[in-house]
Each structure stands twice: as structure tokens, then as C-alpha cells.
Design a protein around this motif. Sequence first.
Motif, PDB file in Angstrom:
ATOM      1  N   LYS A   1     -25.317  15.386  86.254  1.00  0.00           N
ATOM      2  CA  LYS A   1     -24.385  13.883  86.152  1.00  0.00           C
ATOM      3  C   LYS A   1     -25.264  13.086  85.277  1.00  0.00           C
ATOM      4  O   LYS A   1     -24.612  12.314  84.231  1.00  0.00           O
ATOM      5  CB  LYS A   1     -24.655  13.104  87.577  1.00  0.00           C
ATOM      6  N   ASN A   2     -26.788  13.233  85.073  1.00  0.00           N
ATOM      7  CA  ASN A   2     -27.275  12.472  84.159  1.00  0.00           C
ATOM      8  C   ASN A   2     -27.132  12.798  82.788  1.00  0.00           C
ATOM      9  O   ASN A   2     -27.254  12.137  81.555  1.00  0.00           O
ATOM     10  CB  ASN A   2     -28.905  12.405  84.289  1.00  0.00           C
ATOM     11  N   CYS A   3     -26.696  13.950  82.666  1.00  0.00           N
ATOM     12  CA  CYS A   3     -26.385  14.724  81.331  1.00  0.00           C
ATOM     13  C   CYS A   3     -24.785  14.491  80.807  1.00  0.00           C
ATOM     14  O   CYS A   3     -24.178  15.065  80.062  1.00  0.00           O
ATOM     15  CB  CYS A   3     -26.547  16.201  81.107  1.00  0.00           C
TER      16      CYS A   3
ATOM     17  N   ASN B   1     -20.400  20.396  79.529  1.00  0.00           N
ATOM     18  CA  ASN B   1     -20.199  21.815  80.028  1.00  0.00           C
ATOM     19  C   ASN B   1     -21.556  22.605  79.942  1.00  0.00           C
ATOM     20  O   ASN B   1     -21.655  23.435  80.817  1.00  0.00           O
ATOM     21  CB  ASN B   1     -19.059  22.473  79.061  1.00  0.00           C
ATOM     22  N   ALA B   2     -22.255  22.486  78.924  1.00  0.00           N
ATOM     23  CA  ALA B   2     -23.543  23.270  78.570  1.00  0.00           C
ATOM     24  C   ALA B   2     -24.220  22.964  79.995  1.00  0.00           C
ATOM     25  O   ALA B   2     -25.308  23.782  80.293  1.00  0.00           O
ATOM     26  CB  ALA B   2     -24.136  22.545  77.500  1.00  0.00           C
ATOM     27  N   ALA B   3     -24.303  21.649  80.524  1.00  0.00           N
ATOM     28  CA  ALA B   3     -25.332  21.366  81.912  1.00  0.00           C
ATOM     29  C   ALA B   3     -24.683  22.214  83.050  1.00  0.00           C
ATOM     30  O   ALA B   3     -25.342  22.831  83.501  1.00  0.00           O
ATOM     31  CB  ALA B   3     -25.384  19.908  81.940  1.00  0.00           C
ATOM     32  N   LYS B   4     -23.178  21.837  83.187  1.00  0.00           N
ATOM     33  CA  LYS B   4     -22.646  22.304  84.296  1.00  0.00           C
ATOM     34  C   LYS B   4     -22.737  23.688  84.542  1.00  0.00           C
ATOM     35  O   LYS B   4     -22.671  24.452  85.447  1.00  0.00           O
ATOM     36  CB  LYS B   4     -21.303  21.871  84.328  1.00  0.00           C
ATOM     37  N   THR B   5     -22.644  24.430  83.366  1.00  0.00           N
ATOM     38  CA  THR B   5     -22.314  26.194  83.437  1.00  0.00           C
ATOM     39  C   THR B   5     -23.577  26.802  82.935  1.00  0.00           C
ATOM     40  O   THR B   5     -23.872  28.079  83.154  1.00  0.00           O
ATOM     41  CB  THR B   5     -21.383  26.631  82.124  1.00  0.00           C
ATOM     42  N   SER B   6     -24.671  25.900  82.598  1.00  0.00           N
ATOM     43  CA  SER B   6     -26.105  26.640  82.405  1.00  0.00           C
ATOM     44  C   SER B   6     -26.544  27.497  83.706  1.00  0.00           C
ATOM     45  O   SER B   6     -26.694  26.900  84.795  1.00  0.00           O
ATOM     46  CB  SER B   6     -27.151  25.690  81.765  1.00  0.00           C
ATOM     47  N   ALA B   7     -27.332  28.419  83.438  1.00  0.00           N
ATOM     48  CA  ALA B   7     -28.121  29.142  84.481  1.00  0.00           C
ATOM     49  C   ALA B   7     -29.268  28.340  84.824  1.00  0.00           C
ATOM     50  O   ALA B   7     -29.864  28.195  86.030  1.00  0.00           O
ATOM     51  CB  ALA B   7     -28.303  30.718  84.081  1.00  0.00           C
TER      52      ALA B   7
ATOM     53  N   GLY C   1     -28.856  16.065  73.575  1.00  0.00           N
ATOM     54  CA  GLY C   1     -29.396  15.001  73.027  1.00  0.00           C
ATOM     55  C   GLY C   1     -28.780  13.628  74.022  1.00  0.00           C
ATOM     56  O   GLY C   1     -29.225  12.544  74.285  1.00  0.00           O
ATOM     57  N   GLY C   2     -27.333  13.944  74.694  1.00  0.00           N
ATOM     58  CA  GLY C   2     -26.729  13.187  75.473  1.00  0.00           C
ATOM     59  C   GLY C   2     -27.244  12.932  76.810  1.00  0.00           C
ATOM     60  O   GLY C   2     -26.698  13.933  77.539  1.00  0.00           O
ATOM     61  N   PHE C   3     -28.024  12.272  77.164  1.00  0.00           N
ATOM     62  CA  PHE C   3     -28.412  12.331  78.744  1.00  0.00           C
ATOM     63  C   PHE C   3     -29.069  10.688  78.978  1.00  0.00           C
ATOM     64  O   PHE C   3     -29.571   9.917  78.116  1.00  0.00           O
ATOM     65  CB  PHE C   3     -29.383  13.271  78.930  1.00  0.00           C
ATOM     66  N   ASP C   4     -29.010  10.615  80.212  1.00  0.00           N
ATOM     67  CA  ASP C   4     -29.475   9.015  80.658  1.00  0.00           C
ATOM     68  C   ASP C   4     -30.975   9.263  81.057  1.00  0.00           C
ATOM     69  O   ASP C   4     -31.575   9.741  82.117  1.00  0.00           O
ATOM     70  CB  ASP C   4     -28.773   8.794  81.941  1.00  0.00           C
ATOM     71  N   GLU C   5     -31.700   8.976  79.796  1.00  0.00           N
ATOM     72  CA  GLU C   5     -33.222   9.127  80.129  1.00  0.00           C
ATOM     73  C   GLU C   5     -33.856   8.473  81.395  1.00  0.00           C
ATOM     74  O   GLU C   5     -34.707   9.029  81.968  1.00  0.00           O
ATOM     75  CB  GLU C   5     -33.873   8.668  78.885  1.00  0.00           C
ATOM     76  N   PRO C   6     -33.574   6.988  81.541  1.00  0.00           N
ATOM     77  CA  PRO C   6     -34.082   6.487  82.773  1.00  0.00           C
ATOM     78  C   PRO C   6     -33.804   7.222  83.986  1.00  0.00           C
ATOM     79  O   PRO C   6     -34.588   7.347  84.809  1.00  0.00           O
ATOM     80  CB  PRO C   6     -33.636   5.101  82.609  1.00  0.00           C
ATOM     81  N   ALA C   7     -32.674   7.484  84.142  1.00  0.00           N
ATOM     82  CA  ALA C   7     -32.234   8.066  85.477  1.00  0.00           C
ATOM     83  C   ALA C   7     -32.975   9.594  85.576  1.00  0.00           C
ATOM     84  O   ALA C   7     -33.368  10.145  86.502  1.00  0.00           O
ATOM     85  CB  ALA C   7     -30.677   8.479  85.434  1.00  0.00           C
ATOM     86  N   MET C   8     -32.983  10.270  84.208  1.00  0.00           N
ATOM     87  CA  MET C   8     -33.579  11.533  84.253  1.00  0.00           C
ATOM     88  C   MET C   8     -35.132  11.422  84.687  1.00  0.00           C
ATOM     89  O   MET C   8     -35.841  12.252  85.453  1.00  0.00           O
ATOM     90  CB  MET C   8     -33.591  12.164  82.876  1.00  0.00           C
TER      91      MET C   8
ATOM     92  N   ASP D   1     -45.403   6.442  80.961  1.00  0.00           N
ATOM     93  CA  ASP D   1     -46.184   7.233  79.696  1.00  0.00           C
ATOM     94  C   ASP D   1     -45.861   8.640  79.410  1.00  0.00           C
ATOM     95  O   ASP D   1     -46.128   9.472  78.706  1.00  0.00           O
ATOM     96  CB  ASP D   1     -47.694   7.701  80.368  1.00  0.00           C
ATOM     97  N   HIS D   2     -44.376   8.876  80.148  1.00  0.00           N
ATOM     98  CA  HIS D   2     -43.567  10.080  79.833  1.00  0.00           C
ATOM     99  C   HIS D   2     -42.518   9.722  78.994  1.00  0.00           C
ATOM    100  O   HIS D   2     -41.604   8.791  79.367  1.00  0.00           O
ATOM    101  CB  HIS D   2     -43.349  10.799  80.850  1.00  0.00           C
ATOM    102  N   HIS D   3     -41.997  10.596  78.369  1.00  0.00           N
ATOM    103  CA  HIS D   3     -40.664  10.504  77.270  1.00  0.00           C
ATOM    104  C   HIS D   3     -39.768  11.940  77.338  1.00  0.00           C
ATOM    105  O   HIS D   3     -40.254  12.884  77.026  1.00  0.00           O
ATOM    106  CB  HIS D   3     -40.963  10.163  76.046  1.00  0.00           C
ATOM    107  N   VAL D   4     -38.620  11.816  77.946  1.00  0.00           N
ATOM    108  CA  VAL D   4     -37.713  12.977  78.167  1.00  0.00           C
ATOM    109  C   VAL D   4     -37.157  13.080  76.578  1.00  0.00           C
ATOM    110  O   VAL D   4     -36.375  12.383  76.251  1.00  0.00           O
ATOM    111  CB  VAL D   4     -36.677  12.803  79.076  1.00  0.00           C
ATOM    112  N   VAL D   5     -37.698  14.211  76.030  1.00  0.00           N
ATOM    113  CA  VAL D   5     -37.278  14.404  74.434  1.00  0.00           C
ATOM    114  C   VAL D   5     -35.991  15.252  74.453  1.00  0.00           C
ATOM    115  O   VAL D   5     -35.026  14.946  73.454  1.00  0.00           O
ATOM    116  CB  VAL D   5     -38.462  15.125  74.015  1.00  0.00           C
ATOM    117  N   MET D   6     -35.748  15.978  75.267  1.00  0.00           N
ATOM    118  CA  MET D   6     -34.394  17.056  75.298  1.00  0.00           C
ATOM    119  C   MET D   6     -34.268  17.551  76.609  1.00  0.00           C
ATOM    120  O   MET D   6     -35.041  17.856  77.428  1.00  0.00           O
ATOM    121  CB  MET D   6     -34.579  18.019  74.217  1.00  0.00           C
ATOM    122  N   MET D   7     -32.951  17.799  77.030  1.00  0.00           N
ATOM    123  CA  MET D   7     -32.412  18.487  77.997  1.00  0.00           C
ATOM    124  C   MET D   7     -31.942  19.926  77.495  1.00  0.00           C
ATOM    125  O   MET D   7     -31.160  19.643  76.521  1.00  0.00           O
ATOM    126  CB  MET D   7     -31.473  17.836  78.811  1.00  0.00           C
ATOM    127  N   ILE D   8     -32.461  20.925  77.968  1.00  0.00           N
ATOM    128  CA  ILE D   8     -31.884  22.353  77.399  1.00  0.00           C
ATOM    129  C   ILE D   8     -31.190  22.940  78.598  1.00  0.00           C
ATOM    130  O   ILE D   8     -31.906  23.039  79.628  1.00  0.00           O
ATOM    131  CB  ILE D   8     -33.071  23.070  76.863  1.00  0.00           C
TER     132      ILE D   8
END
Length: 250
Positions: free
Chosen positions: A79-81, A85-91, A201-208, A217-224
Motif C-alpha cells: 500500500k505504501n508503494c 505491480n512490481a510490489a504486488k507481484t514481487s517474491a 522510487g514511488g513510495f510513502d517514506e514516512p509511512a514506510m 536518523d534513517h532514510h528509506v532510499v529505495m524499495m526493491i
Amino acid sequence: MSKNKVDNTATPEHTPQLQAFREVVESRRSVRRFTDTAIPDDVLAECLRLAMLAPNSSNLQPWEFYVIDSANSRKRAIKNCMNQNAAKTSARLIAVVARTDNWHDNAKQVLREYPTNPVPKKVKDYYTKVVTLDFLRGPVNVVSAAKWGAIQVIRRAKGPIKSPYYTFDDVKNWATNNTALAAENLMLALRAHGFDSCPMGGFDEPAMKKLLGLGDDHHVVMMIGAGERADNGIYSEQFRFDQDQFVHYV
């Protein structure tokens, strides 16, 4: 032929190599959908180990990986992403995170692992300068203003500080850039093991960050998103502008 033009006519002996390279590039352009093939735990562990070997300029390691495994966490992460489709179908869904709060722990580890004993003074000074991040931590008030003023006096008295970082922004930029290299290592390792990946690159960083229990002190750079790419994983032909518009010789 103009020096700004590239000859796209390959000699016969180079055609297979160029075609193979083109296929690799095409296959990595725009993965958006995966099959339901699982990534074995030992393969993922090896890929994460290889990702930790990302190069950086100072031996300090600011990156962390969060493998989102539980069903509830995965649902929230998708949901945060933005339900890509890449998030929903990823292993596997993996958050790549940069840290800016582990300066001293990193520095101590580097000095413990340094190959010579005793550690040369120049090396020790590089990691243990008086003007450190901890010195600047705390609320913005009269005390913090006095600290900032003291730093300016020290800089003028001693010249450039022999430390790789100067401000929190410098540290954040450095950590983010090096963490992006670690993410690239992870994606390359997955591909070397026969799987593919899609950086989101498209994701809700505060929610993540809330989902992962991370602080400021942490920064979510990428969701893979990772898995076996579906045949229809690339939505459509990827168009690019003419190279002459973007390739310049100066």
C-alpha cells in the motif's frame, strides 16, 4: 564522420556481442510484474551478503536492508508503494535504508579492523576528530548556537577539518549515495542468480519508516521488488530521445 555522431553499423564479428548487450539492457529497463516463483532463502542471503560489499569513500557503512516478510507488513508495504505491480507481484520486498546515526560505531569498527597496530595517527584523526556529529546533536538553542560558533573558530584556527563530513546534510547525502550503490549491488546479485528486480522510487517514506520502526536518523532510499520477471513484465516499448540531444563532447 562527426565526432558527435556514433556509428551504429557494427562489424559482423561484433554483432552477436552487441545484440546480447542490447537484450540485457532491454530486459532491465522497466520491470513491473513478476511471476509467483519464490526466491530461495539461501539465494537471498547470498545476494544480501554481496550487497553489503558496496564501495564507498571512507570504509564506513551506513546502509541497512529490511526484508519485509510477514503478511501484514507486506500488505502495508505494498500500500505504501502505491500498489505498484512490481510490489504486488514481487517474491520479496526489500527496503534499502541509509543511516546517519552510526558514525561513531562505524568509526570504532574501522579502527578495530585496521590492519596495522597501532593505528597510524593520520588514520585515527580521520575518524576521531574533536568536532564530531555528537558534538552538534541536541535541540536548537543558545547552547547549540555556541557550539556552532566554536566550530567556526576551530575551523579558522586549524584550517579544513580532516574529517570526511562536516554537516548533517553532508552526512545524509554521503549516506544516501553510498546506500544507492549497495542497492545496485543487491539488484546485480539477484540478476546474477537468475532473478530480476525493480527499484521503486514511488513510495510513502514516512509511512514506510513507521512500518519499519525507523527514526529521523534513517532514510528509506529505495524499495526493491525482486522475483522472476513475467513475460509481460515490461508494459510497452520504452522510448528514448535522440542521443545527440544528450551526449556531449566537451
